[in-house]
Design an enzyme around this catalytic site. Structure first.
Site, PDB file in Angstrom:
ATOM      1  N   LEU A   1       0.867  -1.186   0.000  1.00 52.78           N
ATOM      2  CA  LEU A   1       0.000   0.000   0.000  1.00 52.78           C
ATOM      3  C   LEU A   1       0.897   1.227   0.000  1.00 52.78           C
ATOM      4  O   LEU A   1       1.060   1.918   0.997  1.00 52.78           O
ATOM      5  CB  LEU A   1      -0.919  -0.042   1.226  1.00 52.78           C
ATOM      6  CG  LEU A   1      -2.208   0.761   1.178  1.00 52.78           C
ATOM      7  CD1 LEU A   1      -2.868   0.667  -0.192  1.00 52.78           C
ATOM      8  CD2 LEU A   1      -3.158   0.262   2.231  1.00 52.78           C
ATOM      9  N   HIS A   2       1.494   1.487  -1.143  1.00 46.20           N
ATOM     10  CA  HIS A   2       2.573   2.449  -1.273  1.00 46.20           C
ATOM     11  C   HIS A   2       2.639   2.831  -2.747  1.00 46.20           C
ATOM     12  O   HIS A   2       2.158   2.090  -3.594  1.00 46.20           O
ATOM     13  CB  HIS A   2       3.859   1.749  -0.785  1.00 46.20           C
ATOM     14  CG  HIS A   2       5.098   2.522  -1.041  1.00 46.20           C
ATOM     15  ND1 HIS A   2       6.159   2.026  -1.750  1.00 46.20           N
ATOM     16  CD2 HIS A   2       5.441   3.772  -0.690  1.00 46.20           C
ATOM     17  CE1 HIS A   2       7.113   2.930  -1.810  1.00 46.20           C
ATOM     18  NE2 HIS A   2       6.700   4.007  -1.179  1.00 46.20           N
ATOM     19  N   ALA A   3       3.210   3.992  -3.036  1.00 45.80           N
ATOM     20  CA  ALA A   3       3.392   4.445  -4.409  1.00 45.80           C
ATOM     21  C   ALA A   3       2.079   4.393  -5.200  1.00 45.80           C
ATOM     22  O   ALA A   3       1.060   4.849  -4.703  1.00 45.80           O
ATOM     23  CB  ALA A   3       4.504   3.673  -5.094  1.00 45.80           C
TER      24      ALA A   3
ATOM     25  N   HIS B   1      11.101  10.077  -1.893  1.00 53.37           N
ATOM     26  CA  HIS B   1      11.908   8.980  -1.365  1.00 53.37           C
ATOM     27  C   HIS B   1      12.299   7.995  -2.457  1.00 53.37           C
ATOM     28  O   HIS B   1      11.663   7.941  -3.506  1.00 53.37           O
ATOM     29  CB  HIS B   1      11.151   8.251  -0.253  1.00 53.37           C
ATOM     30  CG  HIS B   1       9.836   7.690  -0.684  1.00 53.37           C
ATOM     31  ND1 HIS B   1       8.672   8.412  -0.586  1.00 53.37           N
ATOM     32  CD2 HIS B   1       9.480   6.508  -1.219  1.00 53.37           C
ATOM     33  CE1 HIS B   1       7.668   7.681  -1.031  1.00 53.37           C
ATOM     34  NE2 HIS B   1       8.131   6.514  -1.431  1.00 53.37           N
TER      35      HIS B   1
END
Lengths: 87, 153
Positions: free
Chosen positions: A14-16, B69
């Site tokens: 659950l990222h990017a 990041h």
């Protein structure tokens, strides 16, 4: 309110991109939508900061809830995003 | 890891004097802090990795915060750099809020999911309004360092 538990498929977790798709989708519905680690504390799925704070990885189970007139459609779309491998 | 040079965030990685005015400038200036602190051995590679991540989805996570990041071959050790943009800059944030607090997060390519853990604990701490306000008002790098370390624990 309806609830569903799904296992996160995209490699990024659950990222990017998957996270931004979830936030975008959650923002589009009238229903209040939450996401959180299975059995853990849930957060507002329409906030990127909140979703990022979960640190949910690929293969982790998450609880989704939606509350409102379009709750069914909201959860269907979130489930699709979270269970579709990234191309 | 008690050696200060291995802490992700040290005062040398916090710059409260340079105030970037655009998103690309912010990312480059934050990266320069990491390069000067010896945390990155290939600036161009790190910049390419940061831009690739940004192209995938914006790191403007809302509430006035940007967290560009990357996990990169060019990174020597896990690193957090910090700057502010008091007037707010456009960061393509999903909530359309201008960004005032800028964190750069870099981890070595072989870092496993350390990347996600750092990002998640930093994000969790920034959900508290008092943390954001304290960071906006901090008057020294040492103060920023202690706010972040306290919040992330």
């Amino acid at each position: 309110m309806i609830e569903r538990t799904v296992t996160v498929v995209p490699e990024d977790g659950l990222h990017a991109r998957p996270a931004s798709q979830v936030v975008e989708a959650a923002s589009e519905y009238e229903s209040r939508v939450t996401v959180g680690p299975a059995g853990g504390e849930s957060v507002d799925a329409s906030s990127m900061l909140a979703v990022t704070s979960l640190g949910v990885g690929s293969g982790d189970a998450v609880d989704l809830t939606a509350d409102g007139e379009d709750e069914q459609a909201a959860l269907d779309e979130l489930e699709t995003i979270l269970t579709t491998p990234e191309s | 890891m008690t050696d200060a040079t291995h802490q992700p965030l040290i005062p040398d990685l916090i710059d409260l004097t340079n105030e970037p005015e655009t998103k690309p400038e912010a990312i480059e200036s934050l990266l320069d802090l990491a390069v000067e602190a010896g945390r990155v051995d290939d600036r161009e590679q790190a910049l390419a990795d940061l831009r690739a991540r940004e192209a995938e989805a914006t790191t403007g996570v809302g509430m006035g915060i940007g967290i560009p990041h990357a996990k990169s071959e060019a990174v020597v050790s896990p690193t957090i750099a910090f700057m502010r943009a008091p007037d707010g800059i456009d960061f393509d944030s999903m909530d359309d809020e201008p960004v005032r607090l800028l964190f750069l997060l870099l981890v070595p390519a072989q870092g496993g999911d350390e990347h996600l853990q750092m990002l998640s604990s930093l994000s969790r701490s920034l959900m508290h309004e008092e943390t954001r306000t304290a960071l906006l008002e901090a008057d020294s790098p040492g103060r920023v360092e202690s706010i972040v370390l306290e919040a992330v624990e």
